[in-house]
Write a protein that holds these residues in place. Structure first.
Motif, PDB file in Angstrom:
ATOM      1  N   ALA A  64      77.177 -20.914  33.366  1.00  0.00           N
ATOM      2  CA  ALA A  64      77.198 -19.546  33.880  1.00  0.00           C
ATOM      3  C   ALA A  64      78.548 -19.246  34.523  1.00  0.00           C
ATOM      4  O   ALA A  64      79.162 -20.117  35.141  1.00  0.00           O
ATOM      5  N   HIS A  65      78.980 -18.002  34.370  1.00  0.00           N
ATOM      6  CA  HIS A  65      80.210 -17.555  35.018  1.00  0.00           C
ATOM      7  C   HIS A  65      79.938 -17.275  36.493  1.00  0.00           C
ATOM      8  O   HIS A  65      78.901 -16.725  36.852  1.00  0.00           O
ATOM      9  N   MET A  66      80.875 -17.670  37.362  1.00  0.00           N
ATOM     10  CA  MET A  66      80.745 -17.407  38.794  1.00  0.00           C
ATOM     11  C   MET A  66      82.122 -17.055  39.359  1.00  0.00           C
ATOM     12  O   MET A  66      83.074 -17.818  39.213  1.00  0.00           O
ATOM     13  N   ASP A  67      82.211 -15.902  40.009  1.00  0.00           N
ATOM     14  CA  ASP A  67      83.443 -15.466  40.668  1.00  0.00           C
ATOM     15  C   ASP A  67      83.150 -15.330  42.155  1.00  0.00           C
ATOM     16  O   ASP A  67      82.583 -14.336  42.604  1.00  0.00           O
ATOM     17  N   LEU A  68      83.549 -16.340  42.921  1.00  0.00           N
ATOM     18  CA  LEU A  68      83.216 -16.371  44.343  1.00  0.00           C
ATOM     19  C   LEU A  68      84.035 -15.400  45.183  1.00  0.00           C
ATOM     20  O   LEU A  68      83.849 -15.338  46.408  1.00  0.00           O
ATOM     21  N   THR A  69      84.927 -14.636  44.554  1.00  0.00           N
ATOM     22  CA  THR A  69      85.572 -13.553  45.295  1.00  0.00           C
ATOM     23  C   THR A  69      84.673 -12.317  45.319  1.00  0.00           C
ATOM     24  O   THR A  69      84.974 -11.355  46.030  1.00  0.00           O
ATOM     25  N   ARG A  70      83.606 -12.360  44.538  1.00  0.00           N
ATOM     26  CA  ARG A  70      82.671 -11.227  44.479  1.00  0.00           C
ATOM     27  C   ARG A  70      81.365 -11.607  45.191  1.00  0.00           C
ATOM     28  O   ARG A  70      80.353 -11.901  44.561  1.00  0.00           O
ATOM     29  N   LEU A  71      81.457 -11.636  46.497  1.00  0.00           N
ATOM     30  CA  LEU A  71      80.307 -12.014  47.321  1.00  0.00           C
ATOM     31  C   LEU A  71      79.696 -10.771  47.954  1.00  0.00           C
ATOM     32  O   LEU A  71      80.383  -9.774  48.182  1.00  0.00           O
ATOM     33  N   GLY A 121      81.550 -18.723  50.079  1.00  0.00           N
ATOM     34  CA  GLY A 121      80.820 -19.000  48.842  1.00  0.00           C
ATOM     35  C   GLY A 121      79.896 -20.193  48.967  1.00  0.00           C
ATOM     36  O   GLY A 121      78.691 -20.090  48.661  1.00  0.00           O
ATOM     37  N   PRO A 122      80.395 -21.366  49.392  1.00  0.00           N
ATOM     38  CA  PRO A 122      79.504 -22.512  49.602  1.00  0.00           C
ATOM     39  C   PRO A 122      78.387 -22.226  50.605  1.00  0.00           C
ATOM     40  O   PRO A 122      77.268 -22.715  50.436  1.00  0.00           O
ATOM     41  N   PHE A 123      78.692 -21.446  51.643  1.00  0.00           N
ATOM     42  CA  PHE A 123      77.663 -21.065  52.623  1.00  0.00           C
ATOM     43  C   PHE A 123      76.502 -20.365  51.909  1.00  0.00           C
ATOM     44  O   PHE A 123      75.322 -20.751  52.073  1.00  0.00           O
ATOM     45  N   LEU A 124      76.819 -19.349  51.111  1.00  0.00           N
ATOM     46  CA  LEU A 124      75.778 -18.558  50.461  1.00  0.00           C
ATOM     47  C   LEU A 124      75.100 -19.312  49.324  1.00  0.00           C
ATOM     48  O   LEU A 124      73.874 -19.215  49.141  1.00  0.00           O
ATOM     49  N   CYS A 125      75.869 -20.075  48.559  1.00  0.00           N
ATOM     50  CA  CYS A 125      75.265 -20.873  47.489  1.00  0.00           C
ATOM     51  C   CYS A 125      74.331 -21.930  48.065  1.00  0.00           C
ATOM     52  O   CYS A 125      73.256 -22.197  47.515  1.00  0.00           O
TER      53      CYS A 125
END
Length: 269
Positions: A64-71, A121-125
């Protein structure tokens, strides 16, 4: 950590698994019997290559594509991969970015991007994965890939060091709060590893000289993956809230490194 349904394979999600430490971890966990969820930012071809290696071990792979600048929406990918794999037993927060910019020259957009990718990002993931682990029962494992710069600073890397230091302390808070659910949370702090991020992908690390590192060489991504695999497995069941340096002894140098410098090159990023 147990699987309620013995017919259901364990599943691990590794962010940024299109190359380097992420790919090595995905392949190692597949060899250990995990189905693998793979995220990538720009290198879809690399992610598919990782998936191919996972399948060679007889395990399922979901990409899956993931762009962690888009939180915060990017973290929804954890839900998507969990659904695709049927469960999540391990999350490895590996995706990261950095900058080589002097502190006085940094702009807000750069600082925000590094903090989002490396910390928020790691916080939310981690939240998404932990909630699914709790709902399915049986505990779980979360491994946050930080850096030796979780512990020591580097000139030209202010937002990176701030993010990795923050992720290290976040790891400890997560460990305390999630322990009651049987979820362990640890950090792995790599030093210089031969990956695309350091411009050394696929190099033979035994042929690279690093006099300032006690083991005299960079690390191989598979050496980091081996530590992550331990923390993801059943033998680490009493290990939580710790940071595991994989750095050839670099951090142990401390003042020894500084006292042997013979020029001002360290002042430049």
């Amino acid at each position: 950590m147990s699987t309620p349904d013995s017919t259901q394979a364990r599943a691990a999600i590794i962010t940024g698994a299109d190359s380097g430490i992420g790919r090595a971890t995905a392949v190692r966990l597949a060899a250990d019997g995990f189905d693998i969820g793979i995220t990538y930012h720009t290198d879809k071809e690399g992610a598919e290559a990782t998936a191919g290696e996972v399948r060679e071990h007889g395990r399922r792979a979901a990409v899956a594509h993931m762009d962690l600048t888009r939180l915060p929406s990017a973290a929804e990918v954890i839900e998507e991969l969990t659904t695709a794999l049927g469960r999540v037993d391990v999350l490895v927060n590996n995706a990261g970015t950095g900058t080589a910019t002097p502190y006085l020259d940094l702009d807000h957009a750069t600082v925000q991007e590094v903090l989002d990718v490396d910390l928020v990002g790691p916080f939310l993931c981690g939240q998404r994965a932990a909630r699914r682990m709790i709902a399915q029962g049986g505990g779980g494992r979360i491994v946050n890939v930080t850096s030796v710069h979780e512990h020591q600073p580097r000139v030209g890397a202010a937002p990176y060091c701030a993010a990795k230091g923050g992720l290290g302390v976040l790891t400890q808070v997560m460990a305390l709060e999630l322990a009651q659910h049987g979820i362990t949370v640890n950090a792995v702090a790599p030093g210089e590893i031969a990956t695309p991020m350091t411009g050394q992908e696929d190099r033979d690390v035994t042929r690279v000289e690093r006099p300032g590192v006690p083991l005299r060489r960079p690390g191989d991504a598979r050496e980091v993956a081996a530590v992550i695999a331990f923390l993801a497995g059943s033998e680490s069941s009493y290990v939580t809230g710790a940071s595991w340096a994989v750095d050839g002894g670099m951090l142990r140098m401390g003042p020894m490194a500084g006292s042997h410098l013979d020029n001002d090159s360290w002042r430049r990023a």
